[in-house]
Design a protein around this motif. Structure first.
Motif, PDB file in Angstrom:
ATOM      1  N   SER A   1     -10.866  -0.584  -0.039  1.00  0.00           N
ATOM      2  CA  SER A   1     -12.285   0.062   0.099  1.00  0.00           C
ATOM      3  C   SER A   1     -13.266  -0.953  -0.319  1.00  0.00           C
ATOM      4  O   SER A   1     -14.087  -1.159   0.148  1.00  0.00           O
ATOM      5  CB  SER A   1     -12.177   1.501  -0.527  1.00  0.00           C
TER       6      SER A   1
ATOM      7  N   LEU B   1       0.893  -1.084  -0.010  1.00  0.00           N
ATOM      8  CA  LEU B   1       0.117   0.135  -0.073  1.00  0.00           C
ATOM      9  C   LEU B   1       0.890   1.242   0.069  1.00  0.00           C
ATOM     10  O   LEU B   1       0.477   2.298  -0.555  1.00  0.00           O
ATOM     11  CB  LEU B   1      -0.936   0.003   1.148  1.00  0.00           C
TER      12      LEU B   1
ATOM     13  N   LEU C   1      -5.338   0.963  -1.917  1.00  0.00           N
ATOM     14  CA  LEU C   1      -6.406   1.670  -1.215  1.00  0.00           C
ATOM     15  C   LEU C   1      -7.838   1.324  -2.026  1.00  0.00           C
ATOM     16  O   LEU C   1      -8.587   1.096  -1.029  1.00  0.00           O
ATOM     17  CB  LEU C   1      -6.187   3.055  -1.120  1.00  0.00           C
TER      18      LEU C   1
ATOM     19  N   THR D   1      -7.609  10.133  -6.069  1.00  0.00           N
ATOM     20  CA  THR D   1      -8.079   8.670  -5.951  1.00  0.00           C
ATOM     21  C   THR D   1      -7.962   8.068  -4.742  1.00  0.00           C
ATOM     22  O   THR D   1      -9.095   7.292  -4.417  1.00  0.00           O
ATOM     23  CB  THR D   1      -7.006   7.819  -6.877  1.00  0.00           C
ATOM     24  N   GLN D   2      -6.953   8.365  -4.042  1.00  0.00           N
ATOM     25  CA  GLN D   2      -7.006   8.035  -2.541  1.00  0.00           C
ATOM     26  C   GLN D   2      -8.012   8.572  -1.758  1.00  0.00           C
ATOM     27  O   GLN D   2      -8.656   8.065  -0.917  1.00  0.00           O
ATOM     28  CB  GLN D   2      -5.723   8.355  -1.948  1.00  0.00           C
ATOM     29  N   ARG D   3      -8.523   9.806  -1.911  1.00  0.00           N
ATOM     30  CA  ARG D   3      -9.429  10.544  -1.316  1.00  0.00           C
ATOM     31  C   ARG D   3     -10.996   9.870  -1.558  1.00  0.00           C
ATOM     32  O   ARG D   3     -11.641   9.609  -0.882  1.00  0.00           O
ATOM     33  CB  ARG D   3      -9.547  12.056  -1.837  1.00  0.00           C
TER      34      ARG D   3
ATOM     35  N   ASN E   1      -4.487  13.525  -2.653  1.00  0.00           N
ATOM     36  CA  ASN E   1      -4.423  12.648  -3.809  1.00  0.00           C
ATOM     37  C   ASN E   1      -6.227  12.232  -4.231  1.00  0.00           C
ATOM     38  O   ASN E   1      -6.794  11.682  -3.323  1.00  0.00           O
ATOM     39  CB  ASN E   1      -3.594  11.414  -3.956  1.00  0.00           C
TER      40      ASN E   1
ATOM     41  N   PRO F   1      -0.201   3.147  -3.580  1.00  0.00           N
ATOM     42  CA  PRO F   1      -1.561   3.556  -2.664  1.00  0.00           C
ATOM     43  C   PRO F   1      -2.855   3.800  -3.643  1.00  0.00           C
ATOM     44  O   PRO F   1      -3.826   3.474  -3.285  1.00  0.00           O
ATOM     45  CB  PRO F   1      -1.243   4.834  -1.928  1.00  0.00           C
ATOM     46  N   GLU F   2      -2.422   3.974  -4.795  1.00  0.00           N
ATOM     47  CA  GLU F   2      -3.460   4.592  -5.848  1.00  0.00           C
ATOM     48  C   GLU F   2      -4.144   3.111  -6.395  1.00  0.00           C
ATOM     49  O   GLU F   2      -5.189   3.241  -6.806  1.00  0.00           O
ATOM     50  CB  GLU F   2      -2.930   5.426  -6.924  1.00  0.00           C
TER      51      GLU F   2
ATOM     52  N   GLY G   1      -4.300   6.546   3.899  1.00  0.00           N
ATOM     53  CA  GLY G   1      -4.519   7.221   2.593  1.00  0.00           C
ATOM     54  C   GLY G   1      -3.996   8.881   2.568  1.00  0.00           C
ATOM     55  O   GLY G   1      -4.136   9.329   3.598  1.00  0.00           O
ATOM     56  N   ASP G   2      -3.789   9.396   1.569  1.00  0.00           N
ATOM     57  CA  ASP G   2      -3.254  10.769   1.394  1.00  0.00           C
ATOM     58  C   ASP G   2      -4.539  11.648   0.633  1.00  0.00           C
ATOM     59  O   ASP G   2      -4.800  11.361  -0.426  1.00  0.00           O
ATOM     60  CB  ASP G   2      -1.999  10.983   0.522  1.00  0.00           C
TER      61      ASP G   2
END
Length: 359
Positions: free
Chosen positions: A244, A232, A240, A270-272, A268, A236-237, A264-265
């Motif tokens: 989810s 991850l 994550l 995608t992560q949000r 970003n 992460p993109e 998650g950042d």
């Protein structure tokens, strides 16, 4: 003063050249004799150590013998040491050493569970190119999980061919799926999961998630979690959103997933989106929501000696920026009725982040 004739000077010069050539030949000849004698002496030391290994019965004895062999191999030329090791791998048999599969800070092994694992590790030290070539052949045949772990490490560090990455991904998947190796879960087997992180093989993320549910296999479960968590961090993109989407399918690992989602950042997109989908899912339990909120944004990392990868790190300035972005988004969530189920725990997150951002 009488001058020598040009012909005489030429003869003298030729004589000097011949004498110098003879002298150099004698020097190199003696050096060669000495070199061969030294090699024979080192090979004798190795043979004696190998015989001593047969008689060893304690960890201390095995440790002493293997370190003596390592010292002798390091004193040989790379070509000679590699030739000796390859011969032993082909004809030398194997011995259990009573030692664990222990990785040092330099990503070489500090202790070796078997003689063949020791030889594969030493081959990487003395001749990386030979180690990579041997690994390509080695991974096509059956062996122990510990041997595969070192062979994959050798190929990953010294390979470099385009097809090496494909081979590593293929073989790490085979290792992961081997039921006998998974049941035994040797230290080498568990350490080999690091190849998945090294190759950034996100295709195995669902299988790792399934292994995280194996509560009756604690060692495998822990290794799968650490591998997925570190995967991850590097992708992460990809990971994550997968977490989810699949979180509800793994209730046994709900708290574990909540802590990973907290990595998650929010800067970003995608992560949000992945985090918001996770929080808005009606299947989220109160425990999962608390688990997420209590550590978000999660910048904790595990520190360990790994076969290939090193622990990720984040500097103070980056962490402060991450906290500021998280504070802003959490404030927006608190003002959004859609997140009302999460509001009680998010208020605690907001207060904690405010203390970090505005001490």
């Amino acid at each position: 003063m009488k001058k020598d004739s040009p012909a005489k000077l030429t003869l003298l010069a030729l004589a000097c050249i011949v004498l110098a050539w003879c002298a150099l030949r004698l020097v190199f000849s003696n050096t060669g004799v000495a070199g061969r004698a030294e090699v024979r002496s080192l090979e004798s030391r190795l043979a004696a150590s190998r015989q001593q290994m047969v008689k060893s019965s304690t960890q201390t004895e095995f440790r002493t013998v293997l370190r003596e062999m390592k010292s002798a191999l390091r004193q040989m030329s790379p070509r000679e040491a590699a030739a000796w090791i390859l011969s032993e791998l082909e004809h030398g048999g194997d011995f259990a050493t009573q030692l664990d599969f222990e990785i040092g800070a330099d990503q070489n092994l500090a202790e070796w569970p078997t003689y063949r694992v020791f030889l594969l590790d030493m081959l990487m030290l003395v001749d990386p190119a030979a180690a990579a070539a041997k690994a390509r052949d080695f991974l096509q045949a059956s062996a122990s999980a510990d041997e595969w772990a070192v062979a994959m490490r050798n190929l990953a560090r010294a390979g470099g061919l385009p097809e090496d990455d494909v081979l590593l991904k293929t073989k790490s998947a085979e290792l992961l799926r081997n039921p006998e190796w998974r049941r035994q879960s040797s230290s080498g087997y568990l350490q080999a999961f690091d190849v998945i992180v090294h190759t950034r093989n996100t295709a195995l993320a669902p299988e790792l998630m399934a292994l995280c549910d194996k509560q009756d296999q604690k060692a495998v479960r822990h290794a799968a979690f650490l591998t997925l968590d570190r995967l991850l961090l590097v992708r992460p993109e990809v990971v994550l959103p997968m977490l989810s989407r699949s979180a509800s399918q793994h209730p046994q690992s709900g708290l574990m997933i909540s802590n990973m989602m907290a990595r998650g950042d929010l800067r970003n997109e995608t992560q949000r989106q992945a985090i918001e989908s996770y929080l808005l899912d009606e299947k989220r339990t109160p425990e999962e929501l608390r688990g997420f909120a209590s550590v978000f944004p999660n910048a904790n990392v595990s520190v360990s000696n790994n076969l290939l990868t090193k622990a990720a790190s984040i500097n103070g300035a980056e962490l402060a920026e991450l906290d500021r972005a998280a504070l802003e988004i959490v404030a927006a969530w608190l003002g959004n009725p859609a997140f009302s189920r999460s509001h009680p725990v998010l208020r605690e997150t907001y207060q904690r982040l405010r203390r970090f951002v505005n001490p």
